[in-house]
Design an enzyme around this catalytic site. Structure first.
Site, mmCIF file in Angstrom:
data_model
loop_
_atom_site.group_PDB
_atom_site.id
_atom_site.type_symbol
_atom_site.label_atom_id
_atom_site.label_comp_id
_atom_site.label_asym_id
_atom_site.label_seq_id
_atom_site.Cartn_x
_atom_site.Cartn_y
_atom_site.Cartn_z
ATOM 1 N N GLU A 90 0.817 -1.210 0.000
ATOM 2 C CA GLU A 90 0.000 0.000 0.000
ATOM 3 C C GLU A 90 0.852 1.262 0.000
ATOM 4 O OE1 GLU A 90 -2.481 -0.785 3.378
ATOM 5 O OE2 GLU A 90 -4.141 -1.382 2.102
ATOM 6 N N CYS A 103 3.583 8.560 0.835
ATOM 7 C CA CYS A 103 4.067 7.689 1.908
ATOM 8 C C CYS A 103 4.276 6.302 1.297
ATOM 9 C CB CYS A 103 3.023 7.661 3.019
ATOM 10 S SG CYS A 103 3.373 6.472 4.322
ATOM 11 N N CYS A 110 5.572 -6.545 8.317
ATOM 12 C CA CYS A 110 6.590 -5.962 9.194
ATOM 13 C C CYS A 110 6.865 -6.930 10.338
ATOM 14 C CB CYS A 110 6.113 -4.623 9.747
ATOM 15 S SG CYS A 110 7.360 -3.802 10.771
ATOM 16 N N CYS A 114 5.142 -4.119 16.860
ATOM 17 C CA CYS A 114 4.724 -3.096 17.824
ATOM 18 C C CYS A 114 3.289 -3.395 18.259
ATOM 19 C CB CYS A 114 4.819 -1.704 17.196
ATOM 20 S SG CYS A 114 6.489 -1.295 16.663
ATOM 21 N N CYS A 117 0.113 -1.716 16.693
ATOM 22 C CA CYS A 117 0.114 -1.545 15.241
ATOM 23 C C CYS A 117 -0.648 -2.654 14.521
ATOM 24 C CB CYS A 117 1.549 -1.498 14.739
ATOM 25 S SG CYS A 117 1.652 -1.398 12.950
ATOM 26 N N CYS A 330 -1.570 5.754 10.037
ATOM 27 C CA CYS A 330 -0.346 5.096 10.429
ATOM 28 C C CYS A 330 -0.583 3.795 11.149
ATOM 29 C CB CYS A 330 0.390 5.992 11.373
ATOM 30 S SG CYS A 330 0.704 7.507 10.602
HETATM 31 S S1 SF4 Z 1 4.527 0.500 13.968
HETATM 32 FE FE1 SF4 Z 1 3.936 -1.236 12.711
HETATM 33 S S2 SF4 Z 1 4.873 -0.875 10.684
HETATM 34 FE FE2 SF4 Z 1 5.899 0.474 12.170
HETATM 35 S S3 SF4 Z 1 7.703 -0.721 12.849
HETATM 36 FE FE3 SF4 Z 1 6.042 -1.093 14.315
HETATM 37 S S4 SF4 Z 1 5.037 -2.995 13.577
HETATM 38 FE FE4 SF4 Z 1 6.280 -2.167 11.884
#
Ligand code: SF4
Length: 356
Positions: A90, A103, A110, A114, A117, A330
């Site tokens: 994306e 962006c 990923c 986190c 996220c 985000c």
């Molecule tokens: S916030 Fe999400 S996309 Fe960004 S580094 Fe952490 S897990 Fe990865």
């Protein structure tokens, strides 16, 4: 068959030489691929027809496939692009007055995990190659012409510094071939300290954005596992070492979670960490999604937090999410899934990033 976009500039020159063609043909190819955004060799009418046919037997111009496009009421747009191997990624476009920011994603999925996220929940699939990163810009520019792109942020899916070689090559092409100044390119990180130093070795340097989100190791390690390996002290030291041109600042992103990191004590600690670093703090009220374990603070609390920071001499800005109606905010990008199925928000905030 060679995808000409997969070749770095020197490699393309070598390819042209291998065909016995003069050096100016390299410049023509680069111009048509990156500035005129040609989709195929057949579009390159500057080349004689016989040469186009000869090149077509050995090479082609690869392109991302547009799978979906969502346009927010506030003008932000989210694109879902298909890759050659069937994966998807994306990209978000954010118009803001005379500025148009793209962006880009740097990985499919990923691995940083986190806790807040949504993007990270799908796990890591693979790194994007340099040309797959650059092609996001080319494709969006083509789709949104004549609007010219002015800024690039590496704040889409993925941890850019975990794919640094490809990110560096992508920056090189954005700068040299797409003519976007490095001062208008920002690479964000969740805090991969050794790679911040490696990125610092780029000359001239790009802007750095750091997703901080907590002012103590205890809380940051809970929110962001990367902190267990590279605690706040080492992260802040790397930021202090990062070479900044005059009047440039490091952007720190701080997602505000209700009752977790939004107290007066948190503000004081944050000021202590950032003191002496040329910096700007982006405060991002958490964008809740279905099943999220955190809450968004009330607007009054967010403003009070900002005022506490500002009164101590640190520039702090509250970033308001845009494009929530299409879920492109985000940390809410999820490549490979329809934005309609996973409406997140789309905006100046990515889970970890909001340096716009
Ligand atoms: S916030 Fe999400 S996309 Fe960004 S580094 Fe952490 S897990 Fe990865």
């Amino acid at each position: 068959m060679v995808n000409l976009k997969s070749l770095a500039e020197e490699e393309l020159a070598g390819f042209v030489r291998s065909l016995g063609l003069p050096a100016y043909r390299t410049r023509q190819l680069l111009h048509w691929i990156y500035e005129k955004r040609a989709l195929s060799l057949q579009e390159m009418t500057v080349l004689p027809k016989a040469l186009r046919e000869r090149l077509s037997r050995a090479a082609y111009i690869g392109n991302l496939t547009l799978l979906d496009r969502s346009i927010s009421a506030d003008g932000a747009e989210k694109f879902l692009f298909g890759l050659d191997d069937g994966e998807a990624v994306e990209t978000v476009l954010i118009p803001e007055g005379s500025r148009t920011t793209i962006c880009v994603s740097s990985q499919v999925g990923c691995a940083m995990n986190c806790r807040f996220c949504l993007t990270g929940r799908g796990g890591f699939v693979r790194d994007l190659k340099a040309h797959e990163i650059v092609d996001q810009v080319i494709a969006v520019q083509r789709l949104c012409a004549p609007r010219a792109v002015t800024n690039i942020v590496f704040m889409g899916t993925g941890e850019p510094l975990k794919n640094l070689s490809n990110v560096i090559e992508a920056v090189r092409r954005m700068n040299g071939l797409l003519k976007i100044s490095r001062r208008r390119i920002t690479v964000s990180t969740s805090g991969v300290v050794p790679e911040i130093d490696r990125l610092a070795g780029m000359s001239p340097s790009v802007n750095l954005a750091v997703s901080l989100n907590a002012a103590t190791d205890e809380l940051r390690s809970l929110l962001m596992p990367v902190n267990r390996r590279y605690p706040i002290r080492s992260l802040i030291s790397a930021c202090r070492r990062y070479p900044l041109e005059p009047r440039r600042r490091i952007t720190f992103e701080y997602i505000l979670f209700d009752g977790l990191n939004d107290s007066k004590r948190d503000a004081q600690r944050l000021v202590g960490l950032l003191r002496g670093i040329p910096s700007k703090l982006n405060l991002i009220p958490f964008n809740p999604y279905d099943g999220a374990e955190f809450r968004r603070p009330a607007d009054g609390k967010v403003e009070a937090f900002r005022d506490m920071i500002q009164s101590r001499g640190i520039t702090a800005v509250v970033r308001k999410s845009r494009g929530r109606d299409i879920l492109a905010a985000c940390g809410q990008l999820r490549g490979g899934q329809s934005p309609r199925e996973h409406p997140v928000c789309m905006s100046e905030t990515t889970s970890c990033r909001a340096a716009l």
